[in-house]
Design an enzyme around this catalytic site. Sequence first.
Site, mmCIF file in Angstrom:
data_model
loop_
_atom_site.group_PDB
_atom_site.id
_atom_site.type_symbol
_atom_site.label_atom_id
_atom_site.label_comp_id
_atom_site.label_asym_id
_atom_site.label_seq_id
_atom_site.Cartn_x
_atom_site.Cartn_y
_atom_site.Cartn_z
ATOM 1 C CE LYS A 82 11.403 -3.291 -5.454
ATOM 2 N NZ LYS A 82 12.062 -4.374 -6.190
ATOM 3 C CB CYS A 113 -0.943 0.105 1.186
ATOM 4 S SG CYS A 113 -2.112 -1.244 1.312
ATOM 5 C CD1 TRP A 133 -0.275 -6.392 -3.140
ATOM 6 C CD2 TRP A 133 -0.524 -6.946 -0.990
ATOM 7 N NE1 TRP A 133 0.017 -7.725 -3.019
ATOM 8 C CE2 TRP A 133 -0.130 -8.105 -1.712
ATOM 9 C CE3 TRP A 133 -0.736 -7.070 0.382
ATOM 10 C CZ2 TRP A 133 0.043 -9.339 -1.101
ATOM 11 C CZ3 TRP A 133 -0.571 -8.310 0.983
ATOM 12 C CH2 TRP A 133 -0.182 -9.426 0.245
ATOM 13 C CE LYS A 169 13.346 -11.603 -9.710
ATOM 14 N NZ LYS A 169 14.077 -11.458 -8.497
ATOM 15 C CD GLU A 210 9.486 -11.821 -8.368
ATOM 16 O OE1 GLU A 210 8.806 -11.396 -7.426
ATOM 17 O OE2 GLU A 210 10.725 -11.677 -8.403
ATOM 18 C CG ASN A 222 1.456 0.729 4.232
ATOM 19 O OD1 ASN A 222 1.121 -0.443 4.052
ATOM 20 N ND2 ASN A 222 2.717 1.132 4.180
ATOM 21 N N GLY A 223 -0.714 -0.870 6.463
ATOM 22 C CA GLY A 223 -0.385 -1.680 7.633
ATOM 23 C C GLY A 223 -1.538 -2.610 7.951
ATOM 24 C CD GLU A 264 16.707 -13.582 -7.562
ATOM 25 O OE1 GLU A 264 16.148 -14.075 -6.573
ATOM 26 O OE2 GLU A 264 16.385 -12.467 -8.028
ATOM 27 N NE ARG A 289 4.625 1.616 -0.107
ATOM 28 C CZ ARG A 289 5.605 1.399 0.752
ATOM 29 N NH1 ARG A 289 6.843 1.616 0.377
ATOM 30 N NH2 ARG A 289 5.372 0.989 1.964
ATOM 31 C CG HIS A 291 19.147 -37.327 -3.733
ATOM 32 N ND1 HIS A 291 19.581 -38.557 -3.298
ATOM 33 C CD2 HIS A 291 20.260 -36.592 -3.953
ATOM 34 C CE1 HIS A 291 20.896 -38.567 -3.233
ATOM 35 N NE2 HIS A 291 21.339 -37.378 -3.629
HETATM 36 O O1 M6R Z 1 12.665 -5.385 0.357
HETATM 37 P P1 M6R Z 1 13.153 -6.769 0.642
HETATM 38 O O2 M6R Z 1 14.448 -7.069 -0.019
HETATM 39 O O3 M6R Z 1 13.184 -7.094 2.095
HETATM 40 O O4 M6R Z 1 12.060 -7.714 -0.012
HETATM 41 C C1 M6R Z 1 12.114 -9.096 0.149
HETATM 42 C C2 M6R Z 1 11.211 -9.789 -0.844
HETATM 43 O O5 M6R Z 1 9.888 -9.418 -0.650
HETATM 44 C C3 M6R Z 1 11.607 -9.484 -2.295
HETATM 45 O O6 M6R Z 1 12.944 -9.810 -2.537
HETATM 46 C C4 M6R Z 1 10.722 -10.253 -3.271
HETATM 47 O O7 M6R Z 1 10.969 -11.622 -3.174
HETATM 48 C C5 M6R Z 1 10.932 -9.747 -4.694
HETATM 49 N N1 M6R Z 1 9.661 -9.560 -5.342
HETATM 50 C C6 M6R Z 1 11.702 -10.671 -5.545
HETATM 51 O O8 M6R Z 1 11.857 -10.221 -6.845
#
Ligand code: M6R
Length: 619
Positions: free
Chosen positions: A614, A2, A75, A496, A499, A101-102, A492, A27, A515
């Site tokens: 984000k 948010c 969000w 990527k 997501e 926000n929260g 990673e 956000r 395994h």
């Molecule tokens: O702001 P942060 O690095 O703490 O965020 C952690 C995760 O939420 C963040 O890395 C998330 O996995 C990303 N969307 C990955 O691309």
Amino acid sequence: MCGIVGYIGEQQAFPILIKGLHRLEYRGYDSAGVSLINSKGELSVYKAKGKVVNLEEGTKDKDTTGTIGIAHTRWATHGEPNATNAHPHFSQSKNLSLVHNGIIENYKSLRAEMEKNGMTFCSETDTEVLVQLVEYMMNTHKCDLYTAVQLALKNVVGAYAIAILEKSHPDQLVCARKGSPLIIGVGKSDNGRAEFYVGSDATPIIEYTNQVIYLQDEEIAIMDRTGRLDITNLANVKQTPQLVTLQMNLDQLEKGGFPHFMLKEIWEQPNALRTCIRGRVNMVDKDVLLSGIIDHKDKFINCRRIIICACGTSWHSALIGKYFIEEAAKIPVEVEYASEFRYRNPVINPDDIVIAVSQSGETADTLAAIQLAKEKGAFLYGICNVIGSSIPRATDSGTYLHVGPEIGVASTKAFTGQVITLGLLGLAIAKVKKTLSDDIFHMLVEELEQIPDKMQWTLEHNKDIAQFAQMFTYCKNFIYLGRGYNYPVALEGALKLKEISYIHAEGYPAAEMKHGPIALIDEEMPVVVIAPKRGMYEKVVSNIQEIKSRKGKIISVVTEGDTVVRGMSDYSFVIPDTRDCFVPLLAVIPLQLLSYYVAIAKGRNVDQPRNLAKSVTVE
Ligand code: M6R
């Protein structure tokens, strides 16, 4: 999670708020809303499901005049993402509107209490409970808004950043925070009169002023057009605002000719990492200088164990950091998902160092993990990107990434920034602990310094991924494999792809395939293997053979000049040679590009993928 924006001054608020919402849209983008008080003293609220453009569209024929307003991009946490649950929320009498926000954890009991007293609610949200509670306090205590906010927040359990308008006092804006970020921008309008901006981060503010105040937890602020800015805490003790000059410019918040922030941020990596290491690597002496370590040298010399807490992509970079710190500085390192760590009563000793790795510096789980570690007496170190965010303020020492604002929801330059910063950290600790010979130390520093140029090379030599990615849009699954330093890169790469393209993908240590996961391999399964001509090359070649004999399609990341893995692969991405510990910084680039172009070919919104935001500032 948010985004909040607010304005009070001489200018028309609506365009400022809408522009601010666009900047904060990373956000959350389930719904958006705005509230204004016009010159007739009318308090309006407009909301729309979906993105900020829907709000703009829906307000074209509405009165959006007024020089004070608040706005929100959501969000969803409580209540489905629709216009009713969107913020701002009115209080029952419609004298107040509020954005939040929260999460208010005790909203159900608060709501039940107020319902008993005859109050009615329109939405399913915890936020409406909060604005009603403020009004309830005003009515029962016959007090002004500021006092009512103090009283209400004392009854609240949870996290909040809020901004509130009061119809009967159109000359003041009130905001408060606990656990969710809130920044106040202090500006001057053209006629020299005071104006104030409020934002969840600096992005909606920087266009107008670089003078900001980071509101602290449990602080409440009241602003008006005379220039009054009073801040007190919940106990009504006056606080002295600390004015900070923002080091950010507007260009960093624009796409700069790229179609998406994600692609811009992928291509920014060489320069971002140059900035990250500037002043920290001295090539004359082949030395590393990290003030965060130098200032607390003894802590690191005497430290028995390091625990790194992080989430998502930051957790992956932490894993690479573990391998390097253990190798270079000979300190045992544990890497923890912050969300698990915070709830499992971990053993933490006073001679442990707990490192939080976070791009945003606001991730709720990571913040809670270090708060727990602090209570148990550990020394806290933060590795964050967003300057002035909550984690750097909560830690004893730390290092900023300095890779510039990352707007794309999928983290790219922050990942490589974290990996190289953890590399610097490992070297800096190795230096104070004298765990590396001078020769090896100097060689690693030299190699680290060349990484930005090698990243540029990697970007230039993998431009055809855009064409190649088209072939994989039909795939339902991907497997990513790596060993040693490249196992976290496999994780990673898979994250990527998941997501932003919504294709299921899993990362595994290559040798774990036999395994169990090897049962998944058939001619339909693309397997991305990170196979640089280094360390465990021969073993990875064997792993590739095992997959090929089950008809899996091999996409490999190979070292320039390699012919063996290339010859075994259906397609290869090439990277320059570097030391094992720095391969992740190069190998991840083709994987970022692959996920970007597969997502584009599938028509996905790469900068704002579904269901994501984000910064995850809620649990
Ligand atoms: O702001 P942060 O690095 O703490 O965020 C952690 C995760 O939420 C963040 O890395 C998330 O996995 C990303 N969307 C990955 O691309």
